[in-house]
Design a protein around this motif. Structure first.
Motif, PDB file in Angstrom:
ATOM      1  N   ALA A  36       0.829  -1.202   0.000  1.00 42.16           N
ATOM      2  CA  ALA A  36       0.000   0.000   0.000  1.00 42.16           C
ATOM      3  C   ALA A  36       0.871   1.262   0.000  1.00 42.16           C
ATOM      4  N   ALA A  37       1.983   1.233   0.730  1.00 44.10           N
ATOM      5  CA  ALA A  37       2.881   2.387   0.772  1.00 44.10           C
ATOM      6  C   ALA A  37       3.521   2.639  -0.585  1.00 44.10           C
TER       7      ALA A  37
ATOM      8  N   ALA B 118       2.235   1.781  -3.484  1.00 45.36           N
ATOM      9  CA  ALA B 118       1.165   2.281  -4.355  1.00 45.36           C
ATOM     10  C   ALA B 118       0.906   3.763  -4.098  1.00 45.36           C
ATOM     11  N   TRP B 119       0.885   4.160  -2.819  1.00 47.35           N
ATOM     12  CA  TRP B 119       0.690   5.575  -2.491  1.00 47.35           C
ATOM     13  C   TRP B 119       1.863   6.406  -2.998  1.00 47.35           C
ATOM     14  N   GLY B 120       3.073   5.857  -2.899  1.00 49.48           N
ATOM     15  CA  GLY B 120       4.243   6.566  -3.392  1.00 49.48           C
ATOM     16  C   GLY B 120       4.168   6.814  -4.892  1.00 49.48           C
TER      17      GLY B 120
ATOM     18  N   ASN C  88       1.410   7.137  -6.613  1.00 45.19           N
ATOM     19  CA  ASN C  88       0.396   8.172  -6.811  1.00 45.19           C
ATOM     20  C   ASN C  88       0.956   9.553  -6.468  1.00 45.19           C
ATOM     21  N   TRP C  89       1.735   9.648  -5.408  1.00 43.29           N
ATOM     22  CA  TRP C  89       2.351  10.917  -5.014  1.00 43.29           C
ATOM     23  C   TRP C  89       3.356  11.381  -6.065  1.00 43.29           C
TER      24      TRP C  89
ATOM     25  N   SER D 233       0.182   6.171 -11.483  1.00 47.72           N
ATOM     26  CA  SER D 233      -1.120   5.635 -11.074  1.00 47.72           C
ATOM     27  C   SER D 233      -0.984   4.703  -9.882  1.00 47.72           C
ATOM     28  N   LEU D 234      -2.069   4.593  -9.112  1.00 51.52           N
ATOM     29  CA  LEU D 234      -2.102   3.648  -8.000  1.00 51.52           C
ATOM     30  C   LEU D 234      -1.954   2.207  -8.481  1.00 51.52           C
TER      31      LEU D 234
ATOM     32  N   GLY E 199       1.604   1.495  -9.022  1.00 48.12           N
ATOM     33  CA  GLY E 199       2.285   1.338  -7.738  1.00 48.12           C
ATOM     34  C   GLY E 199       1.995   0.003  -7.080  1.00 48.12           C
ATOM     35  N   ALA E 200       0.743  -0.453  -7.152  1.00 46.50           N
ATOM     36  CA  ALA E 200       0.387  -1.746  -6.577  1.00 46.50           C
ATOM     37  C   ALA E 200       1.103  -2.881  -7.298  1.00 46.50           C
TER      38      ALA E 200
END
Length: 279
Positions: free
Chosen positions: A117-118, A120-122, A124-125, A129-130, A133-134
């Motif tokens: 999850a971290a 994926a958030w990274g 997006n930041w 795309s999420l 990241g996933a």
């Protein structure tokens, strides 16, 4: 526009890895030649999505146009994947080892989910795309010596996540649009399944697979895939695909994934013993 057609064509060319794997497992054919070919092609498509998702904002976003945004997007993607590679080599193995030594299975599972999850958030930041990241998070964890343990812990959630995924797809579809354009959606599903299935089956035959196995590979790859939905949603956010086109393509993808492709795979399964030992 030309870039919109490129996005739609790429999205419809993708196939569903999750539906194919589950169908082959349920029918006891995961190691057959047709299943192995279908899985190989589907994984290659998933990897190709990484590059396309990185380039998508520079193709249809507000900053699209020219070579500058494309090279900038590639630079961001390379930097992000480089960071992920560093994590997979120098950080994640030590982190998972420390958690595994504690002997707590629950802590290990929570750590893996939190890590993915971290990442994926990274992504997006970082402007990516999420979904990308996933996917990168899964690749990072897969490089650890505990990848088999991670897979064993996550596998029970597979059916749950697949169910949630299809529920979310259903929530995205506007039934009013579907009812108004049902004949276009039907033709779209027929065209996608027929073209992709025949092309894959012919390629499989050229590669030496027997007719039944080639048909099985074609059936497994005939539908659109889960990354098709992610790609269409992202393109719609960026303004590259209209909402009406997105709705029709979402419906085509959902029908081909949930109904047509599993039925075709079942119809193409050999009635005799699996041919994996003879091929």
């Amino acid at each position: 526009s030309g870039t919109g057609l490129l996005v739609v064509g790429f999205a419809m060319a993708l196939s569903s890895t999750a539906v194919s794997i589950k169908s082959f497992q349920d029918m006891g054919q995961p190691d057959s030649p047709g299943a192995r070919m279908a899985l190989g092609v589907a994984i290659f498509q998933d990897l190709a999505v990484i590059l396309f998702m990185v380039l998508l904002p520079s193709l249809v976003g507000e900053d699209s146009g020219g070579a500058g945004p494309i090279f900038q997007a590639l630079g961001k993607g390379v930097l992000f994947l480089g960071v992920c590679w560093g994590l997979s080599v120098y950080v994640v193995p030590h982190l998972l080892h420390a958690v595994a030594v504690s002997g707590s299975r629950e802590l290990f599972t929570v750590t893996v989910v939190g890590l993915c999850a971290a990442i994926a958030w990274g992504a997006n930041w970082f402007g990516l795309s999420l979904a990308l990241g996933a996917f990168a998070g899964g690749l990072v964890v897969s490089e650890s010596i505990y990848s088999h343990k991670v897979l064993a812990d996550v596998l029970p959630f597979k059916d749950l996540f697949l169910t949630v995924f299809f529920v979310s797809v259903g929530l995205l579809i506007d039934l009013e649009v579907v009812m108004q354009s049902w004949w276009m959606i039907g033709l779209g599903v027929l065209g996608i399944v027929a073209v992709k299935g025949c092309v894959i089956a012919m390629i499989a035959r050229r590669l030496g697979l027997r007719l039944k196995q080639a048909m099985m590979a074609g059936a497994a790859l005939s539908s659109s895939g889960e990354f098709s939905l992610v790609l269409l949603g992202r393109a719609s956010e960026l303004g590259g695909v209209s909402s009406a086109v997105e709705q029709m393509l979402l419906a085509c993808t959902a029908v081909s994934m949930a109904l047509v492709s599993p039925l075709l795979i079942t119809a193409c399964v050999p009635t005799s013993a699996p041919e994996s030992a003879r091929a």
